[in-house]
Design a protein around this motif. Structure first.
Motif, mmCIF file in Angstrom:
data_model
loop_
_atom_site.group_PDB
_atom_site.id
_atom_site.type_symbol
_atom_site.label_atom_id
_atom_site.label_comp_id
_atom_site.label_asym_id
_atom_site.label_seq_id
_atom_site.Cartn_x
_atom_site.Cartn_y
_atom_site.Cartn_z
ATOM 1 N N ASN A 165 -2.448 4.940 0.613
ATOM 2 C CA ASN A 165 -3.107 3.695 0.202
ATOM 3 C C ASN A 165 -3.327 3.587 -1.303
ATOM 4 O O ASN A 165 -4.376 3.152 -1.783
ATOM 5 C CB ASN A 165 -4.437 3.523 0.943
ATOM 6 C CG ASN A 165 -4.237 3.342 2.429
ATOM 7 O OD1 ASN A 165 -3.325 2.627 2.852
ATOM 8 N ND2 ASN A 165 -5.048 4.011 3.225
ATOM 9 N N ASP A 202 -9.310 -2.071 -2.142
ATOM 10 C CA ASP A 202 -10.302 -2.153 -1.075
ATOM 11 C C ASP A 202 -9.700 -2.890 0.121
ATOM 12 O O ASP A 202 -8.500 -3.181 0.152
ATOM 13 C CB ASP A 202 -11.592 -2.814 -1.570
ATOM 14 C CG ASP A 202 -11.380 -4.249 -2.053
ATOM 15 O OD1 ASP A 202 -10.307 -4.835 -1.761
ATOM 16 O OD2 ASP A 202 -12.278 -4.787 -2.720
ATOM 17 N N ASP A 203 -10.531 -3.216 1.111
ATOM 18 C CA ASP A 203 -10.022 -3.842 2.330
ATOM 19 C C ASP A 203 -9.437 -5.225 2.077
ATOM 20 O O ASP A 203 -8.642 -5.721 2.877
ATOM 21 C CB ASP A 203 -11.138 -3.938 3.372
ATOM 22 C CG ASP A 203 -11.532 -2.572 3.924
ATOM 23 O OD1 ASP A 203 -10.716 -1.635 3.798
ATOM 24 O OD2 ASP A 203 -12.658 -2.447 4.455
ATOM 25 N N SER A 204 -9.842 -5.867 0.985
ATOM 26 C CA SER A 204 -9.307 -7.188 0.664
ATOM 27 C C SER A 204 -8.109 -7.102 -0.272
ATOM 28 O O SER A 204 -7.722 -8.105 -0.859
ATOM 29 C CB SER A 204 -10.400 -8.081 0.047
ATOM 30 O OG SER A 204 -10.774 -7.599 -1.223
ATOM 31 N N TRP A 205 -7.558 -5.884 -0.421
ATOM 32 C CA TRP A 205 -6.349 -5.647 -1.214
ATOM 33 C C TRP A 205 -6.607 -5.877 -2.695
ATOM 34 O O TRP A 205 -5.740 -6.227 -3.465
ATOM 35 C CB TRP A 205 -5.192 -6.529 -0.711
ATOM 36 C CG TRP A 205 -3.840 -6.098 -1.166
ATOM 37 C CD1 TRP A 205 -3.103 -5.052 -0.716
ATOM 38 C CD2 TRP A 205 -3.040 -6.725 -2.189
ATOM 39 N NE1 TRP A 205 -1.903 -4.989 -1.385
ATOM 40 C CE2 TRP A 205 -1.837 -6.006 -2.294
ATOM 41 C CE3 TRP A 205 -3.236 -7.822 -3.011
ATOM 42 C CZ2 TRP A 205 -0.835 -6.347 -3.182
ATOM 43 C CZ3 TRP A 205 -2.233 -8.164 -3.903
ATOM 44 C CH2 TRP A 205 -1.042 -7.431 -3.977
ATOM 45 N N GLU A 262 -13.367 -12.162 2.789
ATOM 46 C CA GLU A 262 -12.890 -10.911 3.366
ATOM 47 C C GLU A 262 -11.370 -10.853 3.440
ATOM 48 O O GLU A 262 -10.801 -9.778 3.636
ATOM 49 C CB GLU A 262 -13.473 -10.731 4.782
ATOM 50 C CG GLU A 262 -14.994 -10.672 4.824
ATOM 51 C CD GLU A 262 -15.540 -9.547 3.958
ATOM 52 O OE1 GLU A 262 -14.997 -8.427 4.012
ATOM 53 O OE2 GLU A 262 -16.498 -9.798 3.207
ATOM 54 N N ARG A 285 0.881 -1.167 0.000
ATOM 55 C CA ARG A 285 0.000 0.000 0.000
ATOM 56 C C ARG A 285 0.918 1.216 0.000
ATOM 57 O O ARG A 285 1.676 1.435 0.940
ATOM 58 C CB ARG A 285 -0.931 -0.005 1.213
ATOM 59 C CG ARG A 285 -2.056 -1.034 1.096
ATOM 60 C CD ARG A 285 -2.909 -1.071 2.352
ATOM 61 N NE ARG A 285 -4.136 -1.824 2.159
ATOM 62 C CZ ARG A 285 -4.245 -3.139 2.304
ATOM 63 N NH1 ARG A 285 -3.174 -3.843 2.635
ATOM 64 N NH2 ARG A 285 -5.402 -3.757 2.112
#
Length: 720
Positions: free
Chosen positions: A194, A214-217, A606, A174
């Motif tokens: 990010n 996103d949060d799951s890369w 997730e 990130r």
């Protein structure tokens, strides 16, 4: 740790059962608690694993030092890349002895009116600054005081005045995006966190485009940042909400169009954004609804814009078609695609690139990567020219396109083989002349004549012929006395192409035969080779690797008692699988950032990248057959009470692709079940990512650790 002079004892891993139930099947997982990365108990356990690994391998330290020294002494530490021209500048990178990272530089180009002379790179000496040289970014200065440093992209504006760059200081991929004014050296106040790989300026340098995960890369947004504004107000150009789709972008050769690709391993979509219009929105070029796996390159033919499409429509190995821009707005069924390169069962087309005058094709032929060149004049007509392939004097080599600027009369090619250090060539589009610009120097008395690489073929139980590359010192004979290291990957259609490695010489010079198993799941033998090693055919990857190992014994290359295996990431899954399939076949296994708890990961959408993996492995959440199949081979679930060989799992705490918890759980369960006496260790880099610690010297130390473990296991520690 243990009493003096006693063998080191591994850390005791607490068992805290948790249950996972899918499709009526319950699996009890005693080590899932290790996933809590922030838990002090987990951190202490990981530190204890490092201490145990260090104790077990302490006697290998002199060998590690020797291998590191060999790599260092053979490497041209103060070096530079061949300058590549973009607009009015020559861009290149320097490395300096004692420095971990590259220094990115440029020098002004001159125009004499002679295109070939103007595109011939200047001669620049390693370690010697030249008049007018400008440092764009010094990786060593950027990394100072930080635990990790990696670049995720560099982009210079069309006017040459601004630099956008993204850096990672944790290893989690990130990145932080910054803008530098190259006229003053000052940084803009704009700081964007990010950011993912890929950066591009608008032609007028007022905007920079970047990708967000996103949060799951998973890269799910492309944004535009207007320089000088608050990043919180950045415009979302496009957002992809399907968790099984990956998104990225490329610039057209004229840098006026952003080609947005959205897809997975089976089909894709391309949209276009006009960068000359700040108000433009992405335009659909080819929808995912057609289920065509493809890529696209804009091209101008006779003054008319069109798109070259590399695609698998009725062409498993891909073909290339031309779609005139005027037909893009038509319904798909009404479009007239013009065949440029037809389908060939023996040649896989990987992609295209264009200059103002020529089309370049990246193809896979006879298992290896090549470049072919065609003139644009007459393209798509009966007068279309033939593709020409630069000729080289080795059978097994890799030739790739490195750079092709729109207005250049030259294209840049890179060339390497298993024992030919990387070369840089310029290829003259007018007459096919190849000019060698550089061959990477190798010190320490390296002579390629002392080594040999040959291609052999193992035969699988189902009759499939598996390519095997056998590398060794020339004097070694197939007399069943040699220590052997077998390397494999076998996923995502990735090919293990011929490539030179300085570090590998340290193995070969100790009498090790290095074999590459080009197993199914890779891309070496065309699309079908990949298709027959994924989803419900995945076990072919593992049985192919075992079969290659058996072939090496049968052919006399291997002492059956001295064989080791090596693989990383998805190749680490391969290592875990073969450890269960044939533990007695290997004296030792090194699994780098290994994907050994695959079913657990893919069952949780997730987790980073899990949903994206459904096109590779299948979806075990919805499909009970996929669940049962994956459970039948996933390394973690299939550990049994057998004598496992010596095993080293090498991982990084901040890896976002394969989480550290997978090897941590795997090692604990292996120790619980193994009936043998060989040590099973895990070495974890506490500040690294998927590629380990950052910096070239740290990379050499990592490779030295792996190779020392292998050489010690094989009893091949002395140079021959």
């Amino acid at each position: 740790m243990s009493p003096t002079n006693a063998a080191p004892t591994p850390p005791v891993t607490a068992k805290i059962p948790t249950e996972r139930t899918h499709h009526g099947d319950t699996f009890v997982d005693d080590y899932e608690w290790l996933r809590e990365k922030e838990s002090p108990q987990v951190v202490e356990h990981l530190k204890a694993e490092n201490a145990y690994a260090e104790a077990v391998t302490e006697h290998q330290a002199p060998l590690r030092d020797a291998i590191f020294t060999e790599i260092k002494e053979r490497t041209e530490e103060t070096d530079l890349s061949v300058p590549a021209r973009k607009r009015g500048w020559w861009y290149f990178a320097r490395t300096a002895e004692g420095s971990q990272y590259a220094i990115h530089c440029r020098v002004a180009a001159t125009d004499s009116g002679d295109p070939v002379a103007d595109w011939t790179p200047p001669v620049i000496e390693a370690g010697v600054a030249i008049n007018g040289e400008q440092v764009l970014l010094d990786g060593n200065a950027e990394a100072e005081g930080k635990p990790f440093f990696a670049l995720g992209g560099l982009s210079v504006s069309e006017d040459g005045n601004l630099l956008a760059y993204a850096q990672d200081n944790a290893g989690d991929e990130r990145f932080t995006l910054r803008i530098k004014d190259l006229r003053t050296g000052e940084l803009f106040p704009d700081v964007i966190e990010n950011v993912f790989y890929g950066l591009a300026f608008s032609p007028d340098a007022t905007r920079v485009y970047y990708t967000v995960v996103d949060d799951s890369w998973r890269p799910h947004q492309i944004k535009a940042h207007v320089l000088g504004t608050d990043p919180a107000t950045d415009t979302v150009i496009i957002q992809e909400d399907d968790p099984g789709m990956w998104m990225g972008f490329d610039l057209s050769q004229d840098r006026c169009e952003l080609l947005i690709g959205i897809g997975n391993s089976e089909y894709s979509e391309t949209r276009s954004l006009d960068l000359t219009d700040a108000a433009a929105e992405p335009r659909m070029l080819l929808s995912r609804a057609e289920h065509i796996l493809h890529s696209m390159d804009p091209v101008v033919l006779d003054g008319a814009r069109g798109y070259l499409i590399t695609h698998d429509r009725d062409a498993p190995n891909n073909m290339v078609s031309l779609l005139p821009a005027a037909q893009v707005a038509l319904p798909y069924a009404q479009q007239q695609w013009i065949t440029i390169v037809g389908h060939d069962e023996a040649v896989k087309v990987e992609g295209t690139a264009v200059t103002a005058t020529h089309l370049m094709l990246s193809v896979r032929k006879d298992t290896t990567e090549r470049v072919q060149i065609m003139p644009l004049a007459g393209l798509g007509t009966p007068t279309q020219g033939e593709a020409v392939e630069p000729g080289f004097d080795e059978e097994l080599y890799t030739c790739a396109l490195a750079n092709a600027e729109l207005d250049s009369p030259l294209i840049r090619l890179t060339y390497t083989s298993d024992f030919t250090p990387p070369r840089v060539y310029d290829y003259a589009l007018a007459d096919g002349t190849l000019t060698l610009r550089k061959q990477t120097p190798v010190h320490g008395g390296y002579d390629p004549a002392n080594y040999l690489a040959t291609r052999e073929w193992a035969v699988a139980a189902d009759g499939a012929r598996i390519p095997v590359t056998v590398m060794r010192r020339r004097e070694l004979q197939p007399d069943s006395t040699n220590p052997v290291l077998v390397y494999g990957y076998g996923s995502y259609e990735a090919s293990m192409d011929p490539a030179f490695s300085i570090a590998r010489l340290s193995l070969l010079d100790r009498g090790v035969v290095f074999a590459v198993a080009h197993v199914r799941g890779g891309g070496e033998v065309g699309r079908s080779w990949y298709e027959n090693g994924k989803k419900l055919a995945k076990k072919n990857t593992f049985t192919d690797f075992v079969r290659v190992t058996e072939h090496l014994i049968e052919a006399g290359w291997a002492d059956p008692a001295r064989i080791a295996a090596l693989g990383g990431s998805a190749g680490g899954l391969l290592m875990g699988a073969v450890a269960n399939l044939a533990p007695a076949l290997y004296a030792g296994i090194v699994a780098q950032v290994p994907f050994v708890d695959a079913l657990t990961s893919i069952l949780d959408p997730e987790l980073p990248l899990s949903a994206l993996e459904w096109e590779e492995w299948g979806n075990p959440i919805e499909d009970s057959e996929v669940y049962a199949y994956m459970k039948s081979y996933s390394p973690y679930e299939n550990i049994t009470a057998v004598d496992y060989p010596k095993i080293a799992a090498v991982t990084s705490l901040n890896d976002t692709r394969v989480l550290y918890v997978e090897p941590a759980k795997w090692v604990a369960r292996l120790r619980e079940f193994s009936t043998g006496s060989e040590p099973i260790v895990m070495k974890i880099e506490m500040d690294g990512g998927h590629g380990g610690a950052s910096g070239r010297y740290e990379g050499w130390k990592t490779r030295a650790w792996d190779y020392a473990f292998i050489l010690d296991t094989l009893g091949a520690t002395a140079r021959i």
